[in-house]
Scaffold this active site. Structure first.
Site, PDB file in Angstrom:
ATOM      1  N   LYS A 176       4.692  15.658 -19.845  1.00 19.20           N
ATOM      2  CA  LYS A 176       6.065  15.184 -20.034  1.00 19.20           C
ATOM      3  C   LYS A 176       6.543  15.509 -21.451  1.00 19.20           C
ATOM      4  CE  LYS A 176       5.541  11.688 -16.505  1.00 19.20           C
ATOM      5  NZ  LYS A 176       5.175  10.335 -16.117  1.00 19.20           N
ATOM      6  N   GLN A 183       4.273   4.494 -18.297  1.00 23.74           N
ATOM      7  CA  GLN A 183       3.351   5.283 -17.463  1.00 23.74           C
ATOM      8  C   GLN A 183       2.476   4.342 -16.632  1.00 23.74           C
ATOM      9  OE1 GLN A 183       3.274   8.751 -17.218  1.00 23.74           O
ATOM     10  NE2 GLN A 183       1.880   8.345 -15.529  1.00 23.74           N
ATOM     11  N   ASP A 217      12.780   6.268 -14.510  1.00 29.61           N
ATOM     12  CA  ASP A 217      11.917   6.333 -13.325  1.00 29.61           C
ATOM     13  C   ASP A 217      12.642   5.770 -12.095  1.00 29.61           C
ATOM     14  OD1 ASP A 217       9.530   7.621 -13.294  1.00 29.61           O
ATOM     15  OD2 ASP A 217       8.300   5.922 -13.943  1.00 29.61           O
TER      16      ASP A 217
END
Ligand code: NDP
Length: 287
Positions: free
Chosen positions: A53, A97, A120
């Site tokens: 990322k 995460q 997200d």
């Protein structure tokens, strides 16, 4: 043999478009999008995902900040960190995460993320907007990526039978909603589905998101179907999808490889969501 859907090159194309847009923002002295990723503990898989990322951010021009925290970080400390990022104007996107180390209430922590920074797309407000088809929702990256891959085949989604195997909040459910919005007739399967093969054989578009290596075999696939394999399991140290590629490629019209299918799309769409979040905040006067 079915045609391979090259997620790697489609994702590179998306990153290229994002880079162009960020270069334009840069040239006019505008606000550069910023993404903060919170990584707790030392899960090896998560370390790799976060590094990828970070690399993608560098490529497209997103300012990335990785907060690497020890596994001993408390839930209260994490919540305080998220709240601080929520009010930091440099930060457009916040990503925690997953999985978090045991003992953390993931739902509670994710729900602390300001909805307009929730890249997200897991906050109930974004999920609710997605369900209702409201504009301005940040939508989970992997399902968006899967839709892009289906569209890349040129097969029309409208009116087709789509079957999604898996009903998680991060992949299966949002993907089913996106397929519905694209006017597919959608069936969602899961671990209690009876006669799975009978259902999957109806699918013009079949998406597997179970984490069960090679569970979808060629005999479960309709000839000519578009097959999207979201699964990533490590089998003998090798990344393995949910679809048995060897038998399925003979039947499918289009098929994604693992790796090189959905994975790179997830990261490209994260870049897209971060840029979208920056734009949303700019138009609402908060950036
Ligand atoms: P979850 O474990 O949260 O969900 C798995 C789903 O699959 C559940 O709904 C489960 O059913 C269903 N399932 C499990 N076994 C079977 C079975 N035998 N038959 C039918 N359905 C079954 O996983 P995620 O959705 O988070 O991830 C799925 C896979 O996708 C994983 O391999 C993950 O690593 C991968 N992934 C890949 C990404 C990428 O970028 N490439 C991004 C995100 C995930 P039930 O609800 O009944 O338990």
């Amino acid at each position: 043999m079915g045609k391979l859907i090259d997620g790697k090159s489609i994702a590179a194309g998306i990153r290229g478009e994002i880079k162009k847009e960020i270069d334009r923002i840069k040239s006019t002295g505008g606000h550069l999008p910023g993404l903060t990723v919170i990584l707790v503990g030392d899960d090896p898989g998560s370390q790799v995902y976060v590094r990828n990322k970070e690399r993608a951010c560098q490529e497209v021009g997103i300012i990335s900040d990785i907060k690497r925290l020890p596994a001993t970080t408390t839930e209260a400390e994490l919540i305080a960190l998220v709240r601080g990022l929520n009010v930091d104007d440099k930060v457009d996107g916040i990503l925690v995460q997953l999985p978090l180390p045991k003992g953390n209430d993931e739902i509670r922590i994710l729900n602390e993320i300001a909805p307009d920074k929730d890249v997200d797309g897991l906050h109930p407000l974004n999920m609710g907007k997605l369900l209702k088809g409201e504009k301005g929702a940040l939508v989970p990256c992997t399902p968006q990526g899967a839709i892009e891959l289906i569209l890349s085949t040129g097969v029309e989604i409208k009116g087709r039978e789509a079957v999604v195997v898996g009903r998680s909040n991060i992949v299966g459910k949002p993907l089913a909603i996106l397929l519905l919005q694209n006017h597919a007739t959608v069936t969602i399967c899961h671990s209690r589905t009876k006669n799975l093969g009978e259902v999957t054989r109806r699918a013009d578009i079949l998406v597997a998101a179970t984490g069960q290596p090679k569970m979808i075999t060629g005999d479960m696939v309709k000839p000519g179907a578009v097959v999207i394999d979201v699964g990533t399991s490590k089998v003998n140290d090798k990344l393995t999808g949910d679809v048995d590629f060897e038998t399925t490629k003979e039947v499918a019209g289009f098929i994604t490889p693992v790796p090189g299918g959905v994975g790179p799309m997830t990261i490209a769409l994260l870049m897209k969501n971060t840029l979208a979040a920056a734009k949303l905040r700019a138009t609402s006067g908060r950036a």
